[in-house]
Motif scaffolding. Structure first.
Motif, PDB file in Angstrom:
ATOM      1  N   ASP A 143       9.270 -57.014  33.459  1.00 35.07           N
ATOM      2  CA  ASP A 143       8.269 -56.566  34.435  1.00 35.07           C
ATOM      3  C   ASP A 143       8.707 -56.902  35.856  1.00 35.07           C
ATOM      4  N   ARG A 144       9.290 -58.091  36.036  1.00 34.31           N
ATOM      5  CA  ARG A 144       9.727 -58.480  37.381  1.00 34.31           C
ATOM      6  C   ARG A 144      10.868 -57.601  37.872  1.00 34.31           C
ATOM      7  N   LEU A 145      11.763 -57.216  36.979  1.00 36.35           N
ATOM      8  CA  LEU A 145      12.905 -56.392  37.351  1.00 36.35           C
ATOM      9  C   LEU A 145      12.578 -54.905  37.362  1.00 36.35           C
ATOM     10  N   GLY A 146      11.447 -54.544  36.762  1.00 37.51           N
ATOM     11  CA  GLY A 146      11.079 -53.133  36.712  1.00 37.51           C
ATOM     12  C   GLY A 146      11.891 -52.347  35.709  1.00 37.51           C
ATOM     13  N   VAL A 147      12.290 -52.990  34.605  1.00 35.60           N
ATOM     14  CA  VAL A 147      13.113 -52.334  33.603  1.00 35.60           C
ATOM     15  C   VAL A 147      12.498 -52.565  32.228  1.00 35.60           C
ATOM     16  N   LYS A 148      13.107 -51.995  31.214  1.00 37.06           N
ATOM     17  CA  LYS A 148      12.675 -52.198  29.840  1.00 37.06           C
ATOM     18  C   LYS A 148      13.283 -53.499  29.294  1.00 37.06           C
ATOM     19  N   PRO A 149      12.682 -54.084  28.275  1.00 41.44           N
ATOM     20  CA  PRO A 149      13.252 -55.296  27.686  1.00 41.44           C
ATOM     21  C   PRO A 149      14.698 -55.097  27.219  1.00 41.44           C
ATOM     22  N   GLU A 150      15.015 -53.908  26.718  1.00 41.16           N
ATOM     23  CA  GLU A 150      16.387 -53.654  26.271  1.00 41.16           C
ATOM     24  C   GLU A 150      17.376 -53.802  27.425  1.00 41.16           C
ATOM     25  N   THR A 151      16.942 -53.411  28.622  1.00 37.90           N
ATOM     26  CA  THR A 151      17.821 -53.504  29.786  1.00 37.90           C
ATOM     27  C   THR A 151      18.050 -54.959  30.176  1.00 37.90           C
ATOM     28  N   VAL A 152      17.022 -55.801  29.995  1.00 37.15           N
ATOM     29  CA  VAL A 152      17.195 -57.227  30.276  1.00 37.15           C
ATOM     30  C   VAL A 152      18.319 -57.788  29.417  1.00 37.15           C
ATOM     31  N   TYR A 153      18.341 -57.428  28.128  1.00 34.96           N
ATOM     32  CA  TYR A 153      19.401 -57.917  27.247  1.00 34.96           C
ATOM     33  C   TYR A 153      20.759 -57.316  27.625  1.00 34.96           C
ATOM     34  N   ALA A 154      20.745 -56.115  28.186  1.00 37.98           N
ATOM     35  CA  ALA A 154      22.004 -55.536  28.672  1.00 37.98           C
ATOM     36  C   ALA A 154      22.550 -56.347  29.840  1.00 37.98           C
ATOM     37  N   TYR A 155      21.649 -56.822  30.723  1.00 39.72           N
ATOM     38  CA  TYR A 155      22.092 -57.679  31.818  1.00 39.72           C
ATOM     39  C   TYR A 155      22.717 -58.961  31.281  1.00 39.72           C
ATOM     40  N   VAL A 156      22.146 -59.501  30.217  1.00 39.77           N
ATOM     41  CA  VAL A 156      22.689 -60.721  29.614  1.00 39.77           C
ATOM     42  C   VAL A 156      24.079 -60.460  29.052  1.00 39.77           C
ATOM     43  N   SER A 157      24.249 -59.352  28.356  1.00 32.29           N
ATOM     44  CA  SER A 157      25.544 -59.043  27.741  1.00 32.29           C
ATOM     45  C   SER A 157      26.618 -58.798  28.781  1.00 32.29           C
TER      46      SER A 157
END
Length: 278
Positions: free
Chosen positions: A20-34
């Motif tokens: 929510d803070r980044l304005g993206v989907k949860p899947e995208t958060v994990y993409a940032y991690v990878s």
């Protein structure tokens, strides 16, 4: 014993809160991690991950909001060079305002800085005589109705064949090829309005080399036969700087695929030029 209270644990966010803070989907958060752009830690009990709130805020400030493109839309690619600030209507190369760079430095200076991190005022890129001659011969052999893209592709292939060290993919070698290939491509194009000179290259008086001029004056002569004034050359130089990096073209994907397959720089550039014909 110390009476000092223990340091407060940094606030952590759930995956949903980070998304929510980044304005993206949860899947995208994990993409940032990878991709190494965001750290994560397993939540207590092993259910899900948590993220440092300050790190999420920093990623958001860097403009991380970019969802995967729906099928059928224009391609967009992440770059570590350019940051676009849509609210301010400006963009930055490695944290420096692109418009300010274009007003102070030329194309070759900015390209050298982006590649190496070192600003070398007055730097000039020079085409090796052998590769330039090969590029000009190849371009001169094309039919008169050939397009500029036809000529650039032919020059890139001919320059490649003339470079016996093209398969050296060490960083210094690739950088040297880049410095040489750009002026080779420009210098291989026929000079606008020039007479043949008998060698079939369309270079006129410039058939012997590129001289000590910067890239913009040489490129100008390929665009128009009109004699340039200082403001016109400054405008062309600024345009070259402002367009030095982009991530909104299919040619970006083509060059990245070729480079990831460890193609030599000439082949990488050829792949991008081919995609631009689409």
């Amino acid at each position: 014993m110390s009476d000092q209270p223990a340091a407060a644990e940094p606030r952590r966010l759930t995956t949903r809160e980070a998304a929510d803070r980044l304005g993206v989907k949860p899947e995208t958060v994990y993409a940032y991690v990878s991709r190494g752009q965001l750290g994560s830690r397993r939540a207590p009990g092993g259910r899900g991950s948590t993220f440092d709130a300050a790190e999420v805020e920093a990623l958001s400030a860097r403009g991380a909001r970019r969802e995967p493109q729906p099928a059928g839309t224009d391609l967009a690619f992440r770059t570590g060079v350019t940051l676009i600030d849509p609210e301010a209507g400006r963009y930055y190369f490695r944290g420096v305002d692109a418009a300010e760079l274009a007003g102070r430095y030329g194309y070759e200076e900015v390209a050298e800085w982006l590649w190496t991190g070192t600003l070398r005022p007055g730097v000039r890129f020079t085409a090796p005589p052998e590769t330039l001659a090969a590029g000009r011969r190849a371009v001169g052999a094309l039919p008169p109705h050939s397009t500029a893209m036809d000529r650039l592709r032919a020059a890139a292939v001919a320059a490649s064949a003339a470079d016996p060290l093209r398969f050296d993919l060490s960083p210094d070698a690739v950088l040297g090829t880049a410095r040489a290939l750009i002026p080779t491509l420009v210098g291989s194009l026929p000079v606008a309005g020039a007479r043949d000179g008998g060698d079939g290259t369309g270079q006129g008086q410039e058939a012997g080399g590129t001289g000590g001029a910067g890239l913009a004056p040489r490129f100008w002569r390929r665009l128009t036969a009109r004699t340039p004034d200082a403001p016109s050359l400054a405008a062309l130089e600024a345009a070259l700087v402002l367009l030095i990096d982009h991530d909104l073209a299919a040619s970006t994907l083509a060059t990245r695929v070729a480079a990831s397959a460890r193609a030599h720089p000439y082949a990488v550039v050829s792949a991008g030029l081919g995609a631009l014909e689409g």
